[in-house]
Design an enzyme around this catalytic site. Structure first.
Site: not given
Ligand code: CAA
Length: 415
Positions: A132, A159, A367
């Protein structure tokens, strides 16, 4: 600030169309679709006919190219009538952004015009039972086989699942890689092996289906790999969420405004102690706080959306996360207070304010939970600490480290 100072005439025109559809097709049917857990096809049809699905699609592919700010305005107006319908609309943008942001020219030409015309609805398949918040921890796999990918596994909380025709599916294509493990692949409804299984029975947003999507050896051509290059999926997912989170935040602001509208209307008519409760100072304070928070959130959402439309930059993720977090916490608070203003009536399903309360909770979860949003904001703040070097003389020199060391310490804590 008057809206026309900030919004293009096109954005306001689209918002006005959305308001009319909300009044005619969304609000009057909201209770029925909530109770029966049915998709509001009448409203979706009206949205398609009004060209509102064109809002977030670039002009080159049949859209209006009106941008994220216009998307936010349209979503806000729809969600003001029914938060569930707000997401039923906005999730099409979420599902389309991987193609818009990362797709090849051929892929954009193939799928986006149909989305723009409202002929095909879209869904976004990222979350899984065991992945998640940790979106990199996916287990759905896509194995190369000749000119195809073969997808196996299950996605959770899709969704729009079932009503959507196009699914942006995030899969593991290289289990051995750390940073290039994931790819996004389009799966179309009707592809053999693809099925919608458990349709969730939800607390809120009951007019939009949220389902499990199952992939049992689903074979799709390699031309469905978004961007044509494997390993870009996680980046595409994160870029997508940066653009989509202001949409969910706008849904929250619409929902907060919808609940506030009801609370104001009710408080002016409900009499206690011989006068409308709106003349009691404790109720006035609640109404004022609800309005202040809703407006603060609204302008934060607009700022984040406008930032994305202006070309982004490295602060976009932070702004999108702030907007999503603040607006959705606000929606929950405002809906809770709206129920309080309604008193005993607020607790009854006979009146729509209870639905606003039930619908609000998911906003703080999907999200990206609001804990994840705070994590994103905090990581940015720490990275930006270098911009504060001019304050070094005010920091005790005993605790001073290089900024690189400090960032590493925070990264270590986060992993
Ligand atoms: N844009 C571009 N690249 C990005 C980025 C961004 N905003 N954020 C991270 N990256 C890249 C990083 O640069 C990194 O790249 P490299 O491997 O090349 O260095 C890579 O991605 C990994 O980044 P992190 O180490 O920061 O990643 P993480 O594993 O620590 O995860 C997190 C970060 C913010 C927790 C992310 O996993 C996250 O956003 N989790 C939540 C997921 C989410 O929002 N799910 C929702 C599902 S959709 C939904 O809910 C919709 C619905 O039903 C209506």
């Amino acid at each position: 600030m008057p809206h026309d100072v900030v919004f293009s005439p096109q954005a306001e025109e689209l918002a006005e169309l959305a308001r009319k559809i909300a009044d005619e097709y969304v609000r009057p049917l909201a209770a029925r679709h909530d109770k029966e857990q049915t998709y509001n096809r009448e409203a979706a049809q009206a949205v398609a006919e009004a060209g509102l699905f064109r809002t977030f699609i670039p002009e080159a592919y049949g859209g209006h190219g009106a941008g994220v700010l216009a998307l936010a305005r349209v979503t806000e107006e729809l969600a003001r009538a029914d938060s569930g319908f707000g997401v039923a609309f906005a999730v099409n943008a979420l599902g389309s952004f991987p193609i818009i942001l990362g797709g090849t020219e051929e892929q954009k030409q193939r799928w986006l015009p149909q989305v723009a015309a409202g002929e095909k609805l879209v869904a976004f398949c990222l979350s899984e039972k065991f992945a998640g918040s940790d979106a990199q921890g996916l287990s759905v796999t896509a194995r190369e086989d000749g000119d195809d990918y073969v997808i196996c596994g299950e996605k959770k909380w899709t969704t729009n699942g079932g009503v959507a025709d196009i699914y942006s599916v995030f899969c593991v294509t290289d289990p051995t890689s750390k940073s290039r493990r994931i790819s996004a692949i389009v799966v179309e409804k009707g592809t053999p092996g693809f099925s919608v299984e458990k349709v969730e029975d939800k607390m809120g947003i009951r007019c939009v289906p949220v389902v499990e999507t199952h992939f049992d050896n689903v074979r799709v051509p390699k031309s469905n790999l978004i961007g044509g290059r494997p390993g870009m999926g996680f980046k595409h997912a994160m870029m997508t969420l940066d653009c989509a989170r202001p949409g969910v935040a706008a849904q929250a602001i619409g929902a907060a405004q919808g609940a506030l509208d009801l609370a104001i209307a009710y408080s002016c008519r409900r009499k206690q102690f011989g006068k409308p409760i709106s003349s009691h100072q404790m109720v006035q304070q609640m109404l004022a706080d609800m309005a202040i928070k809703t407006n603060a959130g609204r302008w934060l959402v607009y700022a984040a959306a406008a930032g994305i439309d202006a070309g982004g930059g490295d602060k976009v993720s932070k702004m999108a996360a702030m907007a999503k977090c603040f607006a959705t916490d606000t929606a929950m608070e405002v809906a809770t207070d709206a129920v309080q203003v309604f008193g005993g009536y607020g607790f009854m399903e006979d009146y729509p304010v209870a639905k606003f309360f039930r619908d609000a909770k998911i906003l703080q979860i999907y999200e990206g939970t609001n804990q994840v949003q705070r994590l994103v904001v905090a990581r940015h703040l720490v990275r930006e600490a270098r911009e504060l070097e001019h304050l070094d003389e005010f920091i005790p020199h005993e605790v001073q480290r290089t900024y690189a060391e400090a960032e590493q310490l925070v990264e270590n804590l986060n992993t």
